[in-house]
Design a protein around this motif. Structure first.
Motif, PDB file in Angstrom:
ATOM      1  N   VAL A  62       0.877  -1.160   0.000  1.00 42.68           N
ATOM      2  CA  VAL A  62       0.000   0.000   0.000  1.00 42.68           C
ATOM      3  C   VAL A  62       0.918   1.214   0.000  1.00 42.68           C
ATOM      4  CG1 VAL A  62      -1.692   1.298   1.357  1.00 42.68           C
ATOM      5  CG2 VAL A  62      -1.817  -1.192   1.278  1.00 42.68           C
ATOM      6  N   ILE A  63       0.648   2.172  -0.889  1.00 45.36           N
ATOM      7  CA  ILE A  63       1.429   3.406  -0.907  1.00 45.36           C
ATOM      8  C   ILE A  63       0.492   4.597  -0.946  1.00 45.36           C
ATOM      9  CG2 ILE A  63       3.434   2.350  -2.038  1.00 45.36           C
ATOM     10  CD1 ILE A  63       2.509   3.818  -4.627  1.00 45.36           C
ATOM     11  N   ARG A  64       1.002   5.755  -0.586  1.00 43.36           N
ATOM     12  CA  ARG A  64       0.233   6.996  -0.654  1.00 43.36           C
ATOM     13  C   ARG A  64       0.834   7.861  -1.747  1.00 43.36           C
ATOM     14  NH1 ARG A  64      -2.469   7.850   4.740  1.00 43.36           N
ATOM     15  NH2 ARG A  64      -3.205   9.769   3.807  1.00 43.36           N
ATOM     16  N   ILE A  65      -0.023   8.460  -2.552  1.00 44.59           N
ATOM     17  CA  ILE A  65       0.387   9.370  -3.611  1.00 44.59           C
ATOM     18  C   ILE A  65      -0.406  10.665  -3.401  1.00 44.59           C
ATOM     19  CG2 ILE A  65       0.314   9.795  -6.106  1.00 44.59           C
ATOM     20  CD1 ILE A  65       2.272   7.640  -5.530  1.00 44.59           C
ATOM     21  N   PRO A  66       0.246  11.834  -3.389  1.00 44.66           N
ATOM     22  CA  PRO A  66      -0.501  13.070  -3.176  1.00 44.66           C
ATOM     23  C   PRO A  66      -1.444  13.374  -4.347  1.00 44.66           C
ATOM     24  CG  PRO A  66       1.793  13.565  -3.657  1.00 44.66           C
ATOM     25  CD  PRO A  66       1.688  12.078  -3.538  1.00 44.66           C
ATOM     26  N   ALA A  67      -2.602  13.940  -4.043  1.00 44.08           N
ATOM     27  CA  ALA A  67      -3.603  14.257  -5.066  1.00 44.08           C
ATOM     28  C   ALA A  67      -3.048  15.199  -6.132  1.00 44.08           C
ATOM     29  CB  ALA A  67      -4.845  14.870  -4.419  1.00 44.08           C
ATOM     30  N   ARG A  68      -2.053  16.013  -5.789  1.00 45.56           N
ATOM     31  CA  ARG A  68      -1.487  16.930  -6.779  1.00 45.56           C
ATOM     32  C   ARG A  68      -0.788  16.182  -7.913  1.00 45.56           C
ATOM     33  NH1 ARG A  68       1.141  17.817  -1.961  1.00 45.56           N
ATOM     34  NH2 ARG A  68       3.141  16.757  -1.814  1.00 45.56           N
ATOM     35  N   MET A  69      -0.603  14.857  -7.764  1.00 49.66           N
ATOM     36  CA  MET A  69       0.026  14.052  -8.807  1.00 49.66           C
ATOM     37  C   MET A  69      -0.986  13.401  -9.743  1.00 49.66           C
ATOM     38  SD  MET A  69       3.237  12.381  -6.772  1.00 49.66           S
ATOM     39  CE  MET A  69       3.880  11.602  -8.251  1.00 49.66           C
ATOM     40  N   VAL A  70      -2.273  13.653  -9.544  1.00 49.22           N
ATOM     41  CA  VAL A  70      -3.313  13.070 -10.396  1.00 49.22           C
ATOM     42  C   VAL A  70      -3.061  13.351 -11.879  1.00 49.22           C
ATOM     43  CG1 VAL A  70      -5.768  13.194 -10.990  1.00 49.22           C
ATOM     44  CG2 VAL A  70      -5.067  12.847  -8.619  1.00 49.22           C
ATOM     45  N   PRO A  71      -2.669  14.570 -12.277  1.00 47.81           N
ATOM     46  CA  PRO A  71      -2.405  14.798 -13.704  1.00 47.81           C
ATOM     47  C   PRO A  71      -1.307  13.875 -14.261  1.00 47.81           C
ATOM     48  CG  PRO A  71      -2.629  16.897 -12.589  1.00 47.81           C
ATOM     49  CD  PRO A  71      -2.587  15.831 -11.524  1.00 47.81           C
ATOM     50  N   MET A  72      -0.298  13.573 -13.452  1.00 49.39           N
ATOM     51  CA  MET A  72       0.769  12.663 -13.898  1.00 49.39           C
ATOM     52  C   MET A  72       0.249  11.239 -14.039  1.00 49.39           C
ATOM     53  SD  MET A  72       3.869  13.909 -11.514  1.00 49.39           S
ATOM     54  CE  MET A  72       3.869  15.632 -11.075  1.00 49.39           C
ATOM     55  N   ILE A  73      -0.621  10.843 -13.127  1.00 46.82           N
ATOM     56  CA  ILE A  73      -1.195   9.495 -13.199  1.00 46.82           C
ATOM     57  C   ILE A  73      -2.083   9.381 -14.430  1.00 46.82           C
ATOM     58  CG2 ILE A  73      -2.676   7.823 -12.017  1.00 46.82           C
ATOM     59  CD1 ILE A  73      -1.525   9.042  -9.358  1.00 46.82           C
ATOM     60  N   ARG A  74      -2.845  10.442 -14.741  1.00 44.73           N
ATOM     61  CA  ARG A  74      -3.653  10.438 -15.972  1.00 44.73           C
ATOM     62  C   ARG A  74      -2.764  10.333 -17.202  1.00 44.73           C
ATOM     63  NH1 ARG A  74      -7.101  14.900 -13.530  1.00 44.73           N
ATOM     64  NH2 ARG A  74      -8.900  13.773 -12.763  1.00 44.73           N
ATOM     65  N   GLU A  75      -1.660  11.083 -17.189  1.00 37.97           N
ATOM     66  CA  GLU A  75      -0.721  11.024 -18.309  1.00 37.97           C
ATOM     67  C   GLU A  75      -0.141   9.622 -18.453  1.00 37.97           C
ATOM     68  OE1 GLU A  75       3.564  12.909 -19.693  1.00 37.97           O
ATOM     69  OE2 GLU A  75       2.401  13.967 -18.161  1.00 37.97           O
ATOM     70  N   ALA A  76       0.182   8.993 -17.318  1.00 40.74           N
ATOM     71  CA  ALA A  76       0.718   7.631 -17.345  1.00 40.74           C
ATOM     72  C   ALA A  76      -0.321   6.656 -17.888  1.00 40.74           C
ATOM     73  CB  ALA A  76       1.171   7.209 -15.947  1.00 40.74           C
ATOM     74  N   CYS A  77      -1.597   6.843 -17.502  1.00 38.87           N
ATOM     75  CA  CYS A  77      -2.659   5.977 -18.023  1.00 38.87           C
ATOM     76  C   CYS A  77      -2.761   6.124 -19.540  1.00 38.87           C
ATOM     77  CB  CYS A  77      -4.003   6.326 -17.373  1.00 38.87           C
ATOM     78  SG  CYS A  77      -4.120   5.875 -15.632  1.00 38.87           S
ATOM     79  N   ASP A  78      -2.716   7.356 -20.025  1.00 37.04           N
ATOM     80  CA  ASP A  78      -2.748   7.578 -21.479  1.00 37.04           C
ATOM     81  C   ASP A  78      -1.544   6.939 -22.150  1.00 37.04           C
ATOM     82  OD1 ASP A  78      -5.091   9.001 -21.227  1.00 37.04           O
ATOM     83  OD2 ASP A  78      -4.123  10.977 -21.334  1.00 37.04           O
ATOM     84  N   ALA A  79      -0.366   7.083 -21.547  1.00 37.17           N
ATOM     85  CA  ALA A  79       0.861   6.542 -22.138  1.00 37.17           C
ATOM     86  C   ALA A  79       0.836   5.023 -22.222  1.00 37.17           C
ATOM     87  CB  ALA A  79       2.084   6.999 -21.343  1.00 37.17           C
ATOM     88  N   VAL A  80       0.287   4.368 -21.203  1.00 35.53           N
ATOM     89  CA  VAL A  80       0.273   2.906 -21.213  1.00 35.53           C
ATOM     90  C   VAL A  80      -0.828   2.374 -22.134  1.00 35.53           C
ATOM     91  CG1 VAL A  80      -1.239   2.383 -19.240  1.00 35.53           C
ATOM     92  CG2 VAL A  80       0.707   0.904 -19.724  1.00 35.53           C
ATOM     93  N   GLU A  81      -1.921   3.124 -22.273  1.00 32.35           N
ATOM     94  CA  GLU A  81      -3.013   2.691 -23.161  1.00 32.35           C
ATOM     95  C   GLU A  81      -2.757   3.042 -24.616  1.00 32.35           C
ATOM     96  OE1 GLU A  81      -6.852   2.779 -20.182  1.00 32.35           O
ATOM     97  OE2 GLU A  81      -6.483   4.534 -21.422  1.00 32.35           O
ATOM     98  N   ARG A  82      -2.055   4.144 -24.834  1.00 32.37           N
ATOM     99  CA  ARG A  82      -1.800   4.600 -26.208  1.00 32.37           C
ATOM    100  C   ARG A  82      -0.329   5.006 -26.338  1.00 32.37           C
ATOM    101  NH1 ARG A  82      -6.381   7.994 -24.851  1.00 32.37           N
ATOM    102  NH2 ARG A  82      -4.994   9.756 -25.122  1.00 32.37           N
ATOM    103  N   PRO A  83       0.578   4.031 -26.409  1.00 32.82           N
ATOM    104  CA  PRO A  83       2.009   4.352 -26.437  1.00 32.82           C
ATOM    105  C   PRO A  83       2.408   5.190 -27.652  1.00 32.82           C
ATOM    106  CG  PRO A  83       1.644   2.009 -26.822  1.00 32.82           C
ATOM    107  CD  PRO A  83       0.329   2.615 -26.449  1.00 32.82           C
ATOM    108  N   ASP A  84       1.625   5.173 -28.705  1.00 33.89           N
ATOM    109  CA  ASP A  84       1.940   5.967 -29.895  1.00 33.89           C
ATOM    110  C   ASP A  84       1.754   7.458 -29.649  1.00 33.89           C
ATOM    111  OD1 ASP A  84      -0.814   5.039 -29.688  1.00 33.89           O
ATOM    112  OD2 ASP A  84      -1.196   6.116 -31.548  1.00 33.89           O
ATOM    113  N   VAL A  85       1.001   7.820 -28.610  1.00 31.15           N
ATOM    114  CA  VAL A  85       0.739   9.220 -28.292  1.00 31.15           C
ATOM    115  C   VAL A  85       1.823   9.794 -27.392  1.00 31.15           C
ATOM    116  CG1 VAL A  85      -0.890  10.808 -27.171  1.00 31.15           C
ATOM    117  CG2 VAL A  85      -1.746   8.898 -28.548  1.00 31.15           C
ATOM    118  N   ALA A  86       2.444   8.944 -26.589  1.00 34.97           N
ATOM    119  CA  ALA A  86       3.438   9.393 -25.605  1.00 34.97           C
ATOM    120  C   ALA A  86       4.698   9.920 -26.243  1.00 34.97           C
ATOM    121  CB  ALA A  86       3.789   8.247 -24.661  1.00 34.97           C
TER     122      ALA A  86
END
Length: 86
Positions: A62-86
């Motif tokens: 279990v880890i804690r991630i600050p809410a201010r990092m949500v945009p980075m997590i969204r970017e990571a989700c996009d990158a892993v789902e659509r590697p051609d966009v990253a």
């Protein structure tokens, strides 16, 4: 394994570095965060929902991630789902 760096907590100080990466080969997000403390870890371990066993398996954490990092997590989700966009 080659990790793709996405971002680090913008409020990072000495020794504090919650970080987000993507592992394209495994199609996984890789997160580094703060340890939760025993109270939160116990609450997570006691959580019961279908498909989630009580407890935290030895190979998981279990880890804690600050809410201010949500945009980075969204970017990571996009990158892993659509590697051609990253």
């Amino acid at each position: 394994m080659a990790l793709q760096f996405i971002g680090i907590d913008p409020n990072t100080g000495d020794g504090e570095s919650p970080t987000v990466w993507v592992d394209q080969e495994r199609q996984e997000l890789v997160l580094q965060g703060w340890k939760p403390g025993t109270e939160l870890e116990a609450e997570c371990a006691a959580f019961e929902v279908p498909g989630h066993a009580v407890g935290i398996p030895e190979h998981e954490a279990v880890i804690r991630i600050p809410a201010r990092m949500v945009p980075m997590i969204r970017e990571a989700c996009d990158a892993v789902e659509r590697p051609d966009v990253a």
